[in-house]
Design a protein around this motif. Sequence first.
Motif, PDB file in Angstrom:
ATOM      1  N   THR A   7      -2.191  13.385 -43.284  1.00 51.64           N
ATOM      2  CA  THR A   7      -1.611  12.709 -44.250  1.00 51.64           C
ATOM      3  C   THR A   7      -1.893  11.011 -44.061  1.00 51.64           C
ATOM      4  O   THR A   7      -2.610  10.756 -43.221  1.00 51.64           O
ATOM      5  CB  THR A   7      -0.140  12.747 -43.913  1.00 51.64           C
ATOM      6  N   PRO A   8      -1.754  10.283 -45.324  1.00 49.16           N
ATOM      7  CA  PRO A   8      -2.065   8.793 -45.128  1.00 49.16           C
ATOM      8  C   PRO A   8      -1.302   8.206 -44.225  1.00 49.16           C
ATOM      9  O   PRO A   8      -0.105   8.674 -43.908  1.00 49.16           O
ATOM     10  CB  PRO A   8      -1.564   8.367 -46.554  1.00 49.16           C
ATOM     11  N   ARG A   9      -1.879   7.017 -43.409  1.00 50.83           N
ATOM     12  CA  ARG A   9      -1.219   6.182 -42.582  1.00 50.83           C
ATOM     13  C   ARG A   9      -0.060   5.716 -43.290  1.00 50.83           C
ATOM     14  O   ARG A   9       0.033   5.364 -44.134  1.00 50.83           O
ATOM     15  CB  ARG A   9      -2.015   5.237 -42.033  1.00 50.83           C
ATOM     16  N   LYS A  10       1.140   5.798 -42.274  1.00 48.47           N
ATOM     17  CA  LYS A  10       2.317   5.017 -42.974  1.00 48.47           C
ATOM     18  C   LYS A  10       2.482   3.689 -42.807  1.00 48.47           C
ATOM     19  O   LYS A  10       1.926   3.088 -41.714  1.00 48.47           O
ATOM     20  CB  LYS A  10       3.664   5.756 -42.356  1.00 48.47           C
ATOM     21  N   SER A  11       3.289   2.889 -43.590  1.00 51.03           N
ATOM     22  CA  SER A  11       3.830   1.415 -43.198  1.00 51.03           C
ATOM     23  C   SER A  11       4.486   1.478 -41.921  1.00 51.03           C
ATOM     24  O   SER A  11       5.158   2.469 -41.546  1.00 51.03           O
ATOM     25  CB  SER A  11       4.144   0.780 -44.534  1.00 51.03           C
ATOM     26  N   TRP A  12       4.857   0.163 -41.332  1.00 50.31           N
ATOM     27  CA  TRP A  12       5.632   0.272 -40.296  1.00 50.31           C
ATOM     28  C   TRP A  12       7.204   0.460 -40.561  1.00 50.31           C
ATOM     29  O   TRP A  12       7.944   1.115 -39.785  1.00 50.31           O
ATOM     30  CB  TRP A  12       5.643  -1.170 -39.756  1.00 50.31           C
ATOM     31  N   GLY A  13       7.584   0.057 -41.832  1.00 47.96           N
ATOM     32  CA  GLY A  13       8.786   0.476 -42.282  1.00 47.96           C
ATOM     33  C   GLY A  13       9.184   1.973 -42.475  1.00 47.96           C
ATOM     34  O   GLY A  13      10.020   2.676 -42.115  1.00 47.96           O
ATOM     35  N   GLU A  14       7.985   2.676 -43.005  1.00 47.90           N
ATOM     36  CA  GLU A  14       8.148   4.208 -43.079  1.00 47.90           C
ATOM     37  C   GLU A  14       8.126   4.870 -41.784  1.00 47.90           C
ATOM     38  O   GLU A  14       8.752   5.956 -41.726  1.00 47.90           O
ATOM     39  CB  GLU A  14       6.837   4.637 -44.174  1.00 47.90           C
ATOM     40  N   ALA A  15       7.056   4.429 -41.050  1.00 43.45           N
ATOM     41  CA  ALA A  15       7.272   4.906 -39.506  1.00 43.45           C
ATOM     42  C   ALA A  15       8.661   4.978 -38.611  1.00 43.45           C
ATOM     43  O   ALA A  15       9.139   5.920 -38.310  1.00 43.45           O
ATOM     44  CB  ALA A  15       6.206   4.300 -38.996  1.00 43.45           C
ATOM     45  N   PHE A  16       9.202   3.724 -38.867  1.00 38.34           N
ATOM     46  CA  PHE A  16      10.273   3.604 -38.260  1.00 38.34           C
ATOM     47  C   PHE A  16      11.660   4.448 -38.707  1.00 38.34           C
ATOM     48  O   PHE A  16      12.316   4.999 -38.200  1.00 38.34           O
ATOM     49  CB  PHE A  16      10.851   1.988 -38.289  1.00 38.34           C
ATOM     50  N   ALA A  17      11.685   4.485 -40.194  1.00 44.91           N
ATOM     51  CA  ALA A  17      12.738   5.387 -40.893  1.00 44.91           C
ATOM     52  C   ALA A  17      12.656   6.694 -40.284  1.00 44.91           C
ATOM     53  O   ALA A  17      13.800   7.208 -40.570  1.00 44.91           O
ATOM     54  CB  ALA A  17      12.246   5.273 -42.261  1.00 44.91           C
ATOM     55  N   VAL A  18      11.508   7.378 -39.886  1.00 47.67           N
ATOM     56  CA  VAL A  18      11.612   8.612 -39.222  1.00 47.67           C
ATOM     57  C   VAL A  18      12.727   8.737 -38.237  1.00 47.67           C
ATOM     58  O   VAL A  18      13.346   9.577 -37.919  1.00 47.67           O
ATOM     59  CB  VAL A  18      10.519   9.140 -38.981  1.00 47.67           C
ATOM     60  N   TYR A  19      12.862   7.691 -37.347  1.00 48.50           N
ATOM     61  CA  TYR A  19      13.738   7.589 -36.300  1.00 48.50           C
ATOM     62  C   TYR A  19      15.135   7.859 -36.642  1.00 48.50           C
ATOM     63  O   TYR A  19      16.082   8.094 -35.829  1.00 48.50           O
ATOM     64  CB  TYR A  19      13.585   6.323 -35.454  1.00 48.50           C
ATOM     65  N   LEU A  20      15.382   7.695 -38.199  1.00 49.97           N
ATOM     66  CA  LEU A  20      16.872   7.451 -38.396  1.00 49.97           C
ATOM     67  C   LEU A  20      17.209   8.874 -38.901  1.00 49.97           C
ATOM     68  O   LEU A  20      18.469   9.184 -39.134  1.00 49.97           O
ATOM     69  CB  LEU A  20      17.079   6.614 -39.442  1.00 49.97           C
ATOM     70  N   GLU A  21      16.548   9.770 -38.840  1.00 52.24           N
ATOM     71  CA  GLU A  21      16.886  11.300 -39.144  1.00 52.24           C
ATOM     72  C   GLU A  21      17.814  11.961 -38.286  1.00 52.24           C
ATOM     73  O   GLU A  21      17.598  11.767 -37.139  1.00 52.24           O
ATOM     74  CB  GLU A  21      15.571  12.150 -39.337  1.00 52.24           C
ATOM     75  N   PRO A  22      18.570  12.671 -38.690  1.00 50.17           N
ATOM     76  CA  PRO A  22      19.803  13.117 -37.763  1.00 50.17           C
ATOM     77  C   PRO A  22      19.081  14.208 -36.592  1.00 50.17           C
ATOM     78  O   PRO A  22      19.607  14.314 -35.521  1.00 50.17           O
ATOM     79  CB  PRO A  22      20.691  13.943 -38.726  1.00 50.17           C
ATOM     80  N   ARG A  23      17.935  14.919 -36.910  1.00 49.90           N
ATOM     81  CA  ARG A  23      17.189  15.765 -36.084  1.00 49.90           C
ATOM     82  C   ARG A  23      16.609  14.985 -34.791  1.00 49.90           C
ATOM     83  O   ARG A  23      16.796  15.694 -33.813  1.00 49.90           O
ATOM     84  CB  ARG A  23      15.991  16.381 -36.502  1.00 49.90           C
ATOM     85  N   GLN A  24      16.505  13.514 -35.275  1.00 45.39           N
ATOM     86  CA  GLN A  24      15.938  12.821 -33.929  1.00 45.39           C
ATOM     87  C   GLN A  24      17.143  12.739 -32.892  1.00 45.39           C
ATOM     88  O   GLN A  24      16.808  12.657 -31.587  1.00 45.39           O
ATOM     89  CB  GLN A  24      15.667  11.385 -34.363  1.00 45.39           C
TER      90      GLN A  24
END
Length: 453
Positions: A7-24
């Motif tokens: 997959t393409p490399r994510k921006s810093w914002g997109e990378a950090f947004a994953v941490y907000l998923e309930p599964r985390q």
Amino acid sequence: MSESTATPRKSWGEAFAVYLEPRQLIILVMGFASGLPLLLTLSTLSYWLSKVGIDKTTIGLFALAGAPYTFKFIWSPLIDQMPLPVLTRLLGWRKGWLFLLQLLLAAAIFALGFTDPAVNAEATAMMVLAVAFFSASQDIVIDAYRIEILKPEEQGAGAGTTQVGYRIGLLLAGAGAVAMSDFISWQAIFAILAAAVLACAIFTLFIPEPERRDPLVMRKIARKEFVGIAALTNFDYRGRIKEAVVDPFADFIRRPGWFVILIFILFYKFGDAFGGTMATPFYNELGFTGVEIAAVTKVWGVLATAIGGILGGLVVARIGVFKTLMIGGVLQGITNLLFSVLAMKGHDLIWLGVAVSADNLAGGVAAAAFVAYLSELCNLAFTATQYALLTSFMAYGRTMMSSGSGWLADHMPWPEFWATTALMAIPGLVFLLWITRLYPNEKNLVPDQTLTP
């Protein structure tokens, strides 16, 4: 999994947004459950033994009690493939095993508090071995659960979240235990830690069960064929031995350079593990009090590692796992040299803070990248077994190979000892360079992602 690397490399914002998923959040709690018992068999155990007068060579040998972390791949196919009577049907495959193991782990930790290493070191060693066995078995389930419940593009963030939860567990079992030992008995301390594991077991009851990769088994469970003793009699073990034991390892050795990968896993964090076994006795010899050790090396150190873990997850998403592994590996070696300086300065709280901060930040970055890499190596058809195999090699360096650290510390001045641990980072980096030549684009780490055997 290999898809994540394409997959393409994510921006810093997109990378950090994953941490907000309930599964985390679930991954965070599981990281806590994994980290808490591990430290009981490492630095907290070393501190306890040193305070009651056990010599450093014996303390180093106690690292052998962590052998289950090294050999957990042996019984991982059992946990990966065998259902539990009642619990599998009521809770699910992963949840059933996790709940049972956490109950047993809590009981073992509680019992450890009733031993006295100064009077009967053998009894203490046996209980430490029991804690390590149930902890290593719990890790088999937790690692598989994390890989199965997260999407491929979430694995890097999941590795970072794991490190944060892991370090919170270390904080309680490390800083909490060491600080509390100045005021209450070790028996009470182990009771508190056992209660924390029991709380994790209750949390397990409310988390979702990840989708299993074997539809046939799930259909049998849905028809309630696995009930009580029927779980043992109705299950076609003969037909599944090959799938449970042979296929996961055969699948792994299909990939190019599989032996190089295993050697890299063995040595990547070896220097840190070798020095970490003697870290607490080192602080003790320099004259640091229990509260000072807890405040700087445990509380602040754990925070620094958590920050490093989150940063490592972000960097993996931005530049890829191999480059992050290289950065983390180099920093691990360099920061070990700071403890050589600390050894020459003696009891110096400021320099202790500098060394611990740098070392734990580097370790957090390296650990997040390492977990992400190991997760990507696993075929979803054999998640628990393959991840257990990979982490067993990592644990071999932390337990068996580092058991001689006490002997080396007894025969070498501390500055030279820490300089030696820094040099131990070199073999892992050499093998990492070899792997990057085999997989230049971080693709095809897994030959296929067959979901059913």
